[in-house]
Design a protein around this motif. Structure first.
Motif, PDB file in Angstrom:
ATOM      1  N   VAL A 178       0.903  -1.580  -0.442  1.00  0.00           N
ATOM      2  CA  VAL A 178      -0.134  -0.276  -0.201  1.00  0.00           C
ATOM      3  C   VAL A 178       1.375   1.206  -0.067  1.00  0.00           C
ATOM      4  CG1 VAL A 178      -1.561   1.494   1.870  1.00  0.00           C
ATOM      5  CG2 VAL A 178      -1.652  -0.984   1.191  1.00  0.00           C
ATOM      6  N   THR A 179       1.944   1.547   1.234  1.00  0.00           N
ATOM      7  CA  THR A 179       2.832   2.406   0.961  1.00  0.00           C
ATOM      8  C   THR A 179       3.641   2.871  -0.518  1.00  0.00           C
ATOM      9  OG1 THR A 179       4.676   1.346   2.363  1.00  0.00           O
ATOM     10  CG2 THR A 179       2.838   2.263   3.686  1.00  0.00           C
ATOM     11  N   THR A 180       4.169   1.637  -0.763  1.00  0.00           N
ATOM     12  CA  THR A 180       4.469   1.150  -2.193  1.00  0.00           C
ATOM     13  C   THR A 180       4.561   2.579  -3.327  1.00  0.00           C
ATOM     14  OG1 THR A 180       6.093  -0.682  -1.495  1.00  0.00           O
ATOM     15  CG2 THR A 180       5.886   0.128  -4.225  1.00  0.00           C
ATOM     16  N   MET A 181       2.554   2.099  -3.432  1.00  0.00           N
ATOM     17  CA  MET A 181       1.784   2.239  -4.958  1.00  0.00           C
ATOM     18  C   MET A 181       1.289   3.967  -4.304  1.00  0.00           C
ATOM     19  SD  MET A 181      -0.580   1.165  -7.507  1.00  0.00           S
ATOM     20  CE  MET A 181       0.208   2.328  -8.250  1.00  0.00           C
ATOM     21  N   ILE A 182       0.837   4.167  -2.961  1.00  0.00           N
ATOM     22  CA  ILE A 182       1.142   5.860  -2.198  1.00  0.00           C
ATOM     23  C   ILE A 182       2.358   6.206  -3.277  1.00  0.00           C
ATOM     24  CG2 ILE A 182      -0.146   7.407  -0.855  1.00  0.00           C
ATOM     25  CD1 ILE A 182      -0.961   5.118   0.553  1.00  0.00           C
ATOM     26  N   GLY A 183       3.210   5.761  -2.484  1.00  0.00           N
ATOM     27  CA  GLY A 183       4.204   6.734  -2.850  1.00  0.00           C
ATOM     28  C   GLY A 183       4.423   6.570  -4.615  1.00  0.00           C
ATOM     29  N   MET A 184       4.611   5.548  -5.359  1.00  0.00           N
ATOM     30  CA  MET A 184       4.481   6.190  -6.606  1.00  0.00           C
ATOM     31  C   MET A 184       3.614   7.169  -7.130  1.00  0.00           C
ATOM     32  SD  MET A 184       4.949   2.182  -8.635  1.00  0.00           S
ATOM     33  CE  MET A 184       6.535   1.146  -8.313  1.00  0.00           C
ATOM     34  N   LEU A 185       2.370   7.003  -7.324  1.00  0.00           N
ATOM     35  CA  LEU A 185       0.862   7.923  -7.201  1.00  0.00           C
ATOM     36  C   LEU A 185       1.189   9.246  -7.034  1.00  0.00           C
ATOM     37  CD1 LEU A 185      -1.873   5.648  -7.525  1.00  0.00           C
ATOM     38  CD2 LEU A 185      -0.669   6.087  -9.063  1.00  0.00           C
ATOM     39  N   THR A 186       2.042   9.615  -5.341  1.00  0.00           N
ATOM     40  CA  THR A 186       2.428  10.817  -5.452  1.00  0.00           C
ATOM     41  C   THR A 186       3.471  11.742  -5.173  1.00  0.00           C
ATOM     42  OG1 THR A 186       1.772  10.104  -2.975  1.00  0.00           O
ATOM     43  CG2 THR A 186       0.367  10.547  -3.835  1.00  0.00           C
ATOM     44  N   SER A 187       4.624  11.019  -5.538  1.00  0.00           N
ATOM     45  CA  SER A 187       5.991  11.664  -5.440  1.00  0.00           C
ATOM     46  C   SER A 187       6.898  11.018  -5.648  1.00  0.00           C
ATOM     47  CB  SER A 187       6.515  10.248  -3.589  1.00  0.00           C
ATOM     48  OG  SER A 187       5.578  10.242  -2.788  1.00  0.00           O
ATOM     49  N   MET A 188       6.190  10.894  -7.372  1.00  0.00           N
ATOM     50  CA  MET A 188       7.337  11.018  -8.702  1.00  0.00           C
ATOM     51  C   MET A 188       7.497  12.338  -8.741  1.00  0.00           C
ATOM     52  SD  MET A 188       6.628   7.088  -9.551  1.00  0.00           S
ATOM     53  CE  MET A 188       7.628   7.503 -11.686  1.00  0.00           C
ATOM     54  N   PHE A 189       6.587  13.601  -8.292  1.00  0.00           N
ATOM     55  CA  PHE A 189       6.716  14.985  -9.502  1.00  0.00           C
ATOM     56  C   PHE A 189       7.932  15.639  -9.593  1.00  0.00           C
ATOM     57  CE2 PHE A 189       6.696  19.155  -8.924  1.00  0.00           C
ATOM     58  CZ  PHE A 189       6.142  19.712 -10.211  1.00  0.00           C
ATOM     59  N   GLY A 190       8.921  14.953  -8.385  1.00  0.00           N
ATOM     60  CA  GLY A 190      10.289  15.316  -8.535  1.00  0.00           C
ATOM     61  C   GLY A 190      11.271  14.909  -9.896  1.00  0.00           C
ATOM     62  N   LEU A 191      11.142  13.797 -10.080  1.00  0.00           N
ATOM     63  CA  LEU A 191      11.567  13.104 -10.847  1.00  0.00           C
ATOM     64  C   LEU A 191      11.070  13.391 -12.383  1.00  0.00           C
ATOM     65  CD1 LEU A 191      12.194   9.494  -9.013  1.00  0.00           C
ATOM     66  CD2 LEU A 191      13.732  11.306  -9.839  1.00  0.00           C
ATOM     67  N   VAL A 192      10.077  13.418 -12.721  1.00  0.00           N
ATOM     68  CA  VAL A 192       9.112  13.836 -13.552  1.00  0.00           C
ATOM     69  C   VAL A 192       9.747  14.951 -14.160  1.00  0.00           C
ATOM     70  CG1 VAL A 192       6.927  13.684 -15.124  1.00  0.00           C
ATOM     71  CG2 VAL A 192       7.523  12.518 -12.849  1.00  0.00           C
ATOM     72  N   TYR A 193       9.839  15.543 -13.179  1.00  0.00           N
ATOM     73  CA  TYR A 193       9.842  17.904 -13.533  1.00  0.00           C
ATOM     74  C   TYR A 193      11.424  17.368 -13.672  1.00  0.00           C
ATOM     75  CZ  TYR A 193      10.036  22.405 -13.178  1.00  0.00           C
ATOM     76  OH  TYR A 193      10.225  23.754 -13.212  1.00  0.00           O
ATOM     77  N   VAL A 194      12.188  16.835 -13.162  1.00  0.00           N
ATOM     78  CA  VAL A 194      13.706  16.881 -13.656  1.00  0.00           C
ATOM     79  C   VAL A 194      13.619  16.113 -15.381  1.00  0.00           C
ATOM     80  CG1 VAL A 194      16.056  16.483 -13.394  1.00  0.00           C
ATOM     81  CG2 VAL A 194      14.210  17.445 -11.381  1.00  0.00           C
ATOM     82  N   MET A 195      13.972  14.924 -14.865  1.00  0.00           N
ATOM     83  CA  MET A 195      14.479  13.528 -15.994  1.00  0.00           C
ATOM     84  C   MET A 195      13.376  14.177 -17.421  1.00  0.00           C
ATOM     85  SD  MET A 195      14.724  10.456 -13.285  1.00  0.00           S
ATOM     86  CE  MET A 195      15.374   9.588 -15.527  1.00  0.00           C
ATOM     87  N   THR A 196      11.687  14.207 -17.539  1.00  0.00           N
ATOM     88  CA  THR A 196      11.579  13.900 -18.487  1.00  0.00           C
ATOM     89  C   THR A 196      10.086  15.128 -18.801  1.00  0.00           C
ATOM     90  OG1 THR A 196       9.395  12.877 -17.559  1.00  0.00           O
ATOM     91  CG2 THR A 196      11.625  11.664 -18.724  1.00  0.00           C
ATOM     92  N   SER A 197       9.500  16.136 -17.685  1.00  0.00           N
ATOM     93  CA  SER A 197       9.369  17.024 -17.870  1.00  0.00           C
ATOM     94  C   SER A 197       7.704  16.453 -18.675  1.00  0.00           C
ATOM     95  CB  SER A 197       9.178  18.197 -18.293  1.00  0.00           C
ATOM     96  OG  SER A 197      10.458  18.824 -18.078  1.00  0.00           O
TER      97      SER A 197
END
Length: 326
Positions: free
Chosen positions: A251-270
């Motif tokens: 459960v915590t990993t799924m929540i992390g994937m849905l709510t904690s990837m903004f920084g990576l997406v913004y920096v790596m691919t926008s």
């Protein structure tokens, strides 16, 4: 005969005396110790509620109330319709937006990749628990990425995964040819998710190690005595014994994937290329921060909340059913 009569009279007198004494005790007011005992039992019942009250108030004030406001705001309009009720218009706009549909497809991909994201820290924690050579070093090395900022992690992997970067140079030396890790729409989302798993599995590793602390070592000894292999030990002993821990990590990993990837997406691919790495939280930021459409962003946030709720409950149900079958 006289003696018998005397004894009967004495018995009757004694019974009358006991009855009078019991009535006197019943009519006697409650003493101070009895009142203190009643107060103590009432205080014991109220004590947990008193201790929980601050946390409940904080959650209600900072989580639940904003959630209710956000859901309510999602039924209003943007721009010229600001503050006016528009019903489900924002939700219809979402499902007609190719970028949001791409974000939903990526959520489905994350759900499919979730077992891999949980199995990696689970297996590593198993090896550390079994004290493989160098397990103390591995414990610190595995947790180190979890303390890094997503911006730093993204910047590092931008260099490593660049088309002319060291990873492609290594692949070229092996005759496999370069891969456009961050520029190919079919590959970019897997690259971002892989980096996220590498950067965050240290926390899940700690949770698994805490779960192993409660594992009955006699079960492992019995498995070794019966000649069970490592895969058999993991599947038939470790997994059933850590079912609660596995549920929590899922459960915590799924929540992390849905709510904690903004920084990576913004920096790596926008969000690129071609919107292939969009996720709901990044879509919310785009609509709120760049497009100035807060009502539409609220609708997307509500959809993200519903997705997490449904996926979380489904995971718990499946894992509980699997635990009962075992």
């Amino acid at each position: 005969m006289a003696a018998h009569s005397v004894s009967s009279v004495d018995s009757a007198a004694a019974g009358s005396t006991e009855g009078s004494a019991s009535r006197a005790r019943a009519s006697r007011p409650v003493t101070a110790p009895a009142r203190r005992n009643r107060r103590g039992s009432r205080a014991e019942r109220l004590a947990p509620l008193v201790f929980l009250a601050p946390a409940v108030l904080i959650i209600a004030g900072l989580r639940l109330w904003p959630l209710v406001l956000g859901i309510n705001f999602s039924f209003t309009g943007d721009g010229a319709l600001n503050g006016l009720v528009v019903g489900f218009a924002n939700y219809l706009t979402l499902f007609g937006d190719p970028l949001f549909l791409s974000a939903l497809r990526n959520v489905g991909l994350l759900v499919l990749l979730l077992p891999v994201a949980v199995a990696i820290p689970g297996l590593l924690a198993t090896f550390i628990f079994l004290k493989v050579p160098g397990h103390r070093l591995y414990r610190g090395v595995y947790f180190f990425p979890a303390v890094l900022s997503p911006v730093i992690v993204g910047a590092i992997f931008n260099l490593l995964l660049a088309f002319d970067g060291p990873l492609n140079a290594l692949l070229g030396g092996l005759g496999l040819g370069p891969v456009d890790w961050l520029g190919d729409p079919d590959v970019a989302i897997f690259a971002v998710v892989g980096v996220h798993v590498w950067a965050t599995f240290g926390m899940a590793l700690v949770v698994f190690l805490a779960g192993f602390a409660t594992l009955d070592s006699s079960l492992l000894d019995a498995a070794r005595t019966d000649g069970a292999s490592l895969p058999q030990t993991i599947w038939h002993v470790v997994v059933p014994s850590l079912s609660r821990t596995i549920q929590f990590v899922f459960v915590t990993t799924m929540i992390g994937m849905l709510t904690s990837m903004f920084g990576l997406v913004y920096v790596m691919t926008s969000g690129g290329p071609e919107g292939s790495t969009y996720l709901p939280e990044y879509y919310v930021w785009i609509q709120q921060g760049q497009m100035n459409q807060p009502a539409l962003a609220s609708a997307a946030s509500t959809m993200l909340f519903l997705i997490m709720l449904v996926v979380g409950l489904a995971q718990i149900g499946v894992l509980r059913r699997a635990g009962k079958e075992d």
